[in-house]
Design an enzyme around this catalytic site. Sequence first.
Site, PDB file in Angstrom:
ATOM      1  N   ASP A   1       0.437  -1.281   0.146  1.00 41.94           N
ATOM      2  CA  ASP A   1      -0.372   0.098  -0.100  1.00 41.94           C
ATOM      3  C   ASP A   1       0.662   1.310   0.110  1.00 41.94           C
ATOM      4  OD1 ASP A   1       1.080   0.888   2.837  1.00 41.94           O
ATOM      5  OD2 ASP A   1      -0.735  -0.850   3.302  1.00 41.94           O
TER       6      ASP A   1
ATOM      7  N   HIS B   1       8.354  -4.546  -0.916  1.00 39.84           N
ATOM      8  CA  HIS B   1       7.501  -6.077  -2.165  1.00 39.84           C
ATOM      9  C   HIS B   1       6.822  -5.448  -3.544  1.00 39.84           C
ATOM     10  CE1 HIS B   1       7.722  -9.123   1.950  1.00 39.84           C
ATOM     11  NE2 HIS B   1       8.844  -9.438   0.869  1.00 39.84           N
TER      12      HIS B   1
ATOM     13  N   ASN C   1       4.438  -5.347  18.381  1.00 35.24           N
ATOM     14  CA  ASN C   1       3.037  -5.436  17.404  1.00 35.24           C
ATOM     15  C   ASN C   1       1.779  -6.268  18.998  1.00 35.24           C
ATOM     16  OD1 ASN C   1       1.636  -8.440  16.736  1.00 35.24           O
ATOM     17  ND2 ASN C   1       3.732  -8.466  15.197  1.00 35.24           N
ATOM     18  N   LEU C   2       0.881  -6.352  18.060  1.00 33.87           N
ATOM     19  CA  LEU C   2      -0.291  -6.374  19.286  1.00 33.87           C
ATOM     20  C   LEU C   2       0.163  -8.412  20.253  1.00 33.87           C
ATOM     21  CD1 LEU C   2      -3.808  -6.682  17.005  1.00 33.87           C
ATOM     22  CD2 LEU C   2      -2.802  -4.966  19.101  1.00 33.87           C
ATOM     23  N   GLU C   3       0.970  -9.185  19.659  1.00 32.66           N
ATOM     24  CA  GLU C   3       0.992  -9.920  20.565  1.00 32.66           C
ATOM     25  C   GLU C   3       2.462 -10.223  19.948  1.00 32.66           C
ATOM     26  OE1 GLU C   3      -1.602 -12.558  18.849  1.00 32.66           O
ATOM     27  OE2 GLU C   3      -0.561 -12.640  17.068  1.00 32.66           O
TER      28      GLU C   3
HETATM   29  P1  OAD Z   1       0.746 -11.241   9.049  1.00 32.81           P
HETATM   30  O1  OAD Z   1      -0.229 -10.727   8.501  1.00 32.81           O
HETATM   31  O2  OAD Z   1       1.684 -11.918   8.941  1.00 32.81           O
HETATM   32  O3  OAD Z   1       1.589 -10.203  10.292  1.00 32.81           O
HETATM   33  C1  OAD Z   1       0.405  -9.522  10.307  1.00 32.81           C
HETATM   34  C2  OAD Z   1       1.152  -8.404  11.899  1.00 32.81           C
HETATM   35  O4  OAD Z   1       0.603  -7.725  12.172  1.00 32.81           O
HETATM   36  C3  OAD Z   1       1.165  -9.909  13.293  1.00 32.81           C
HETATM   37  O5  OAD Z   1       2.185 -10.537  13.795  1.00 32.81           O
HETATM   38  C4  OAD Z   1      -0.138  -8.887  13.737  1.00 32.81           C
HETATM   39  O6  OAD Z   1      -0.348  -9.838  15.416  1.00 32.81           O
HETATM   40  C5  OAD Z   1       0.863  -7.867  13.782  1.00 32.81           C
HETATM   41  N1  OAD Z   1      -0.596  -6.737  13.971  1.00 32.81           N
HETATM   42  C6  OAD Z   1      -2.198  -6.728  13.537  1.00 32.81           C
HETATM   43  N2  OAD Z   1      -2.479  -5.959  13.447  1.00 32.81           N
HETATM   44  C7  OAD Z   1      -1.993  -5.140  14.097  1.00 32.81           C
HETATM   45  C8  OAD Z   1      -1.771  -2.977  14.690  1.00 32.81           C
HETATM   46  N3  OAD Z   1      -2.368  -2.774  14.849  1.00 32.81           N
HETATM   47  N4  OAD Z   1      -0.589  -3.144  15.468  1.00 32.81           N
HETATM   48  C9  OAD Z   1       0.707  -3.833  15.531  1.00 32.81           C
HETATM   49  N5  OAD Z   1       0.703  -4.910  15.043  1.00 32.81           N
HETATM   50  C10 OAD Z   1      -0.742  -5.675  14.414  1.00 32.81           C
HETATM   51  O7  OAD Z   1       1.797  -9.499   8.275  1.00 32.81           O
HETATM   52  P2  OAD Z   1       3.474  -9.875   7.485  1.00 32.81           P
HETATM   53  O8  OAD Z   1       4.297 -10.171   8.326  1.00 32.81           O
HETATM   54  O9  OAD Z   1       3.572  -7.780   6.967  1.00 32.81           O
HETATM   55  O10 OAD Z   1       3.969 -10.933   0.684  1.00 32.81           O
HETATM   56  O11 OAD Z   1       3.525 -10.601   5.851  1.00 32.81           O
HETATM   57  C11 OAD Z   1       4.616  -9.632   5.523  1.00 32.81           C
HETATM   58  C12 OAD Z   1       4.501 -10.541   4.398  1.00 32.81           C
HETATM   59  O12 OAD Z   1       3.918 -11.659   3.545  1.00 32.81           O
HETATM   60  C13 OAD Z   1       3.794  -9.301   2.870  1.00 32.81           C
HETATM   61  O13 OAD Z   1       5.084  -8.318   2.926  1.00 32.81           O
HETATM   62  C14 OAD Z   1       3.140 -10.214   2.258  1.00 32.81           C
HETATM   63  C15 OAD Z   1       3.113 -11.442   2.401  1.00 32.81           C
HETATM   64  O14 OAD Z   1       2.640 -12.598   2.077  1.00 32.81           O
HETATM   65  C16 OAD Z   1       3.558 -11.249  -0.050  1.00 32.81           C
HETATM   66  O15 OAD Z   1       3.106 -11.277  -0.364  1.00 32.81           O
HETATM   67  C17 OAD Z   1       5.128 -10.868  -0.679  1.00 32.81           C
END
Ligand code: OAD
Length: 247
Positions: free
Chosen positions: A105, A120, A212-214
């Site tokens: 985004d 990405h 992180n939330l957790e």
């Molecule tokens: P994930 O969906 O794997 O992880 C999201 C993280 O955000 C989790 O650890 C949640 O606990 C945390 N979270 C959720 N809401 C939150 C908030 N309000 N404040 C703080 N933390 C929060 O997403 P990514 O780690 O970004 O790649 O995933 C990595 C990559 O996997 C993405 O870029 C995408 C995906 O497949 C590609 O598409 C190449």
Amino acid sequence: MKSEATRIYEALGDSGKVTVLTGAGISAESGISTFRDSGGLWEQYEIEDVATPEAYAVNPSLVQGFYNTRRAHLGTVQPNDGHRALARLEELLGDRFTLVTQNVDDLHDRAGSRRLLHMHGELYKARCAGCGVVVEWRDDISLDDRCESCSASMRPHIVWFGETPFYMEKEIPDACSDCAVFFSIGTSGMVYPANTLALKVKAAGGFCVEVNLEKTTDSGIFDLQLEGKAGETLPLLVTELENLTRS
Ligand code: OAD
């Protein structure tokens, strides 16, 4: 928050650099789905169907449709206080700051971040599948859209599984090897190579903070964990860092 901010401030010193890695969690409070949380995108879609070069070869309209839907939704959401706090941190630190995002985004861009690396890719760009030229793209990409230079088809400017993320040859490794403080914000740490960056920082002697939330599977790597929403934690933290810098 004050004692945590003081620890970060002390680790940073007068001239230390900050590198930040963000993931889907920072955009969750803006209304964009994460990938692996309950109800996340990878519960609704198979990665193999929509986010690999093989999927695009077999069923390009399904893949284009997946990203067209996400691109259209992006136009309906706004940056949140977490994105804005990171833009403020960049204002405070100038060229001592680098933001690496896994997010496709443009919410960091719209919040004002400029020293920003989209590892990405970006939803608002399209790339020629033939010559590789990258162009701004706000609308749906259709199978009929053709490159103006070489007439090949246009694909989303997104790094799919099996492809190499951008900026991994120099900019991101450099930002990790010479930063005093590294933040990992709103990412589950499940995807390579983003999930190796904190280890690189640790190996180079940097101080690592997770927001992180957790807890995540990588939480043990971090010197400091701030549990909570990025949109609430980051504004407080950045205000404390601003106060410490000015005092
Ligand atoms: P994930 O969906 O794997 O992880 C999201 C993280 O955000 C989790 O650890 C949640 O606990 C945390 N979270 C959720 N809401 C939150 C908030 N309000 N404040 C703080 N933390 C929060 O997403 P990514 O780690 O970004 O790649 O995933 C990595 C990559 O996997 C993405 O870029 C995408 C995906 O497949 C590609 O598409 C190449």
